[in-house]
Design a protein around this motif. Structure first.
Motif, short mmCIF file in Angstrom:
data_model
loop_
_atom_site.label_atom_id
_atom_site.label_comp_id
_atom_site.label_asym_id
_atom_site.label_seq_id
_atom_site.Cartn_x
_atom_site.Cartn_y
_atom_site.Cartn_z
N GLY A 36 1.01 -1.21 0.02
CA GLY A 36 0.07 0.08 0.03
C GLY A 36 0.90 1.31 0.02
O GLY A 36 2.07 1.21 0.17
N GLY A 37 0.23 2.55 -0.11
CA GLY A 37 0.89 3.77 -0.02
C GLY A 37 1.27 4.15 -1.47
O GLY A 37 1.08 3.30 -2.60
N PRO A 38 1.85 5.46 -1.60
CA PRO A 38 2.10 6.20 -2.83
C PRO A 38 3.44 5.77 -3.15
O PRO A 38 3.93 6.47 -4.30
N SER A 39 4.41 5.43 -2.50
CA SER A 39 5.87 5.42 -2.80
C SER A 39 6.39 4.72 -3.83
O SER A 39 7.46 4.83 -4.27
N ALA A 40 5.68 3.97 -4.51
CA ALA A 40 6.22 3.18 -5.49
C ALA A 40 5.86 3.72 -6.91
O ALA A 40 6.30 3.08 -7.96
N GLY A 41 5.38 4.95 -6.89
CA GLY A 41 5.00 5.55 -8.33
C GLY A 41 6.07 5.67 -9.34
O GLY A 41 5.98 5.23 -10.38
N LEU A 42 7.46 5.85 -8.97
CA LEU A 42 8.41 6.05 -9.77
C LEU A 42 8.76 4.94 -10.46
O LEU A 42 9.00 4.84 -11.63
N MET A 43 8.97 3.71 -9.57
CA MET A 43 9.50 2.42 -10.29
C MET A 43 8.20 1.86 -11.04
O MET A 43 8.60 1.10 -12.02
N PHE A 44 6.84 2.10 -10.55
CA PHE A 44 5.85 1.73 -11.65
C PHE A 44 5.90 2.28 -13.08
O PHE A 44 5.91 1.82 -14.15
N SER A 45 6.31 3.86 -13.19
CA SER A 45 6.35 4.30 -14.41
C SER A 45 7.45 3.92 -15.07
O SER A 45 7.33 3.59 -16.33
N LEU A 46 8.56 3.66 -14.51
CA LEU A 46 9.91 3.23 -15.01
C LEU A 46 9.45 1.59 -15.91
O LEU A 46 9.88 1.20 -16.58
N GLY A 47 8.65 0.94 -14.96
CA GLY A 47 8.46 -0.47 -15.42
C GLY A 47 7.66 -0.32 -16.64
O GLY A 47 7.83 -1.08 -17.60
N ILE A 48 6.61 0.50 -16.61
CA ILE A 48 5.76 0.64 -17.67
C ILE A 48 6.49 1.08 -18.92
O ILE A 48 6.19 0.53 -20.02
N LEU A 49 7.37 2.22 -18.75
CA LEU A 49 8.22 2.67 -19.83
C LEU A 49 9.12 1.43 -20.43
O LEU A 49 9.35 1.46 -21.77
N ASP A 50 9.83 0.68 -19.47
CA ASP A 50 10.87 -0.29 -20.10
C ASP A 50 9.90 -1.36 -21.04
O ASP A 50 10.39 -1.79 -21.95
N LYS A 51 8.71 -1.55 -20.54
CA LYS A 51 7.86 -2.61 -21.47
C LYS A 51 7.44 -2.10 -22.89
O LYS A 51 7.37 -2.85 -23.58
N LEU A 52 7.28 -0.74 -22.86
CA LEU A 52 6.81 0.02 -24.12
C LEU A 52 7.82 0.47 -25.03
O LEU A 52 7.40 1.01 -26.04
N THR A 53 9.06 0.35 -24.66
CA THR A 53 10.03 0.90 -25.48
C THR A 53 10.86 -0.27 -25.84
O THR A 53 11.30 -1.10 -25.10
N PRO A 54 11.59 -0.17 -26.89
CA PRO A 54 12.70 -1.24 -27.25
C PRO A 54 13.95 -1.03 -26.50
O PRO A 54 14.19 0.18 -26.17
N GLY A 55 14.74 -2.04 -26.52
CA GLY A 55 15.93 -1.93 -25.48
C GLY A 55 15.59 -2.27 -24.06
O GLY A 55 14.40 -2.32 -23.60
#
Length: 348
Positions: free
Chosen positions: A239-258
């Motif tokens: 719970g809580g809001p502190s994982a936001g940055l890592m969620f965004s990076l995970g999404i970016l990694d899956k949506l971009t080549p490399g």
């Protein structure tokens, strides 16, 4: 045995007995310790933490791990003095006053509910921030999550209502709604236009004064987004809001080549808003210990936590300062390629 020796022995026994009893008495403190880490580009119980459908995705490697803090204690399960003393001498944990985690009037159930809401909002903000970074458009709406019993919104606004405007001004986000309510004096009328099912309704409310004198209507809101494809996040009971940055990076990694990790085990923390601004969090010392224990060698750190983090960074963990999601992406690119600047935390 002389009377004096007997008296001293009895006194010593009673002191010892009182000490033993006192050691097991509950105290109003909470112990914070390193919690589990979860790889946002990995799996939990054989299910992906981040699933994307309706859009092309790409292979990932390494780890982009969120970190957590576990707590022991609270109003319904207070720790004893002995547990607190052990915590005070353990450098990997923190012992804090109970009201730090459980302010007056908020029990464990209420805190857990609020943490669940914050986690949901954090996930939505993380998705929006990632799409903003990739210049992918989406829609945003503000909805009613719940109302407080006995407050002005109780019985007038309903769970699921989409807030279109407040006082005729578009409800761009939940902060705008809250600020518009606070701009009124208690007793003045504030008008919500909402969509409920297939109807659009005007709902007039008269804010009351909170304990600190600020106007409130007693509505808990949630920002929802209409994305052009599905992004699902599965993190179990975190719970809580502190994982936001890592969620965004995970999404970016899956949506971009490399692979933005370069195969490294990266951990990090930080709240994130829809524009990609990274905010500070609590429990940074415990989160760094958890990150290092999980094998991470790099730790993405909110800029406002850098000074505190520098005082407790575990050996072998490199702190990288992250002001924004974009900065974090550039830093990971520099780490992977060896080109560019990797912003470092500095002691305050």
């Amino acid at each position: 045995m002389s009377r004096r020796v007997l008296t001293l022995l009895l006194a010593g026994f009673f002191v010892l007995a009182l000490g033993v009893v006192g050691a097991f008495r509950p105290v109003p403190y909470v112990v914070l310790s390193p919690g589990p880490t979860e790889n946002t580009i990995g799996d939990i119980d054989k299910k992906p933490v981040i699933s994307i459908s309706g859009r092309q995705t790409y292979p990932t490697s390494g780890a982009l791990s969120l970190v957590t803090v576990a707590y022991q204690g609270g109003p319904a399960a207070q720790i004893d003095l002995l547990t607190a003393l052990r915590g005070w001498i353990d450098p990997t944990v923190a012992v804090v006053p109970q009201e730090t985690i459980f302010p007056p009037g908020r029990d464990a159930k209420k805190v857990d509910e609020e943490n669940a809401v914050e986690m949901t909002n954090s996930q939505d903000s993380a998705k929006a921030a990632a799409l903003n970074e990739l210049k992918i458009p989406y829609e945003r709406v503000v909805t009613v999550l719940s109302t407080e019993q006995g407050k002005p919104a109780d019985g007038k606004l309903q769970k699921g209502d989409q807030i279109n405007s407040v006082d005729g001004k578009p409800a761009t986000d939940s902060q705008f709604v809250g600020d518009t309510v606070k701009a009124h004096k208690p007793g003045e009328t504030v008008t919500f236009n909402v969509t409920r099912g297939s109807q659009k309704l005007d709902v007039s409310l008269q804010p009351i004064a909170s304990k600190d004198g600020k106007p409130l209507v007693g509505v808990l809101m949630q920002e929802k987004f209409k994305f052009p494809f599905d992004v699902t996040i599965n993190v179990g009971d975190v719970g809580g809001p502190s994982a936001g940055l890592m969620f965004s990076l995970g999404i970016l990694d899956k949506l971009t080549p490399g692979e933005i990790t370069g195969g490294k085990r990266i951990a990090g923390t930080g709240t994130i808003d829809t524009e990609g601004q990274v905010g500070p969090i609590g429990g940074i010392a415990q989160k760094m210990v958890g990150a290092r224990d999980s094998g991470a060698t790099v730790f993405l750190t909110p800029a406002d936590n850098c000074a505190e983090a520098m005082k407790a960074v575990p050996e072998g963990l490199r702190l990288v300062k992250a002001d924004t999601l974009h900065d974090a992406v550039l830093a990971l690119d520099a780490l992977r390629t060896g080109k560019g600047i990797v912003p470092a935390c500095e002691a305050g």
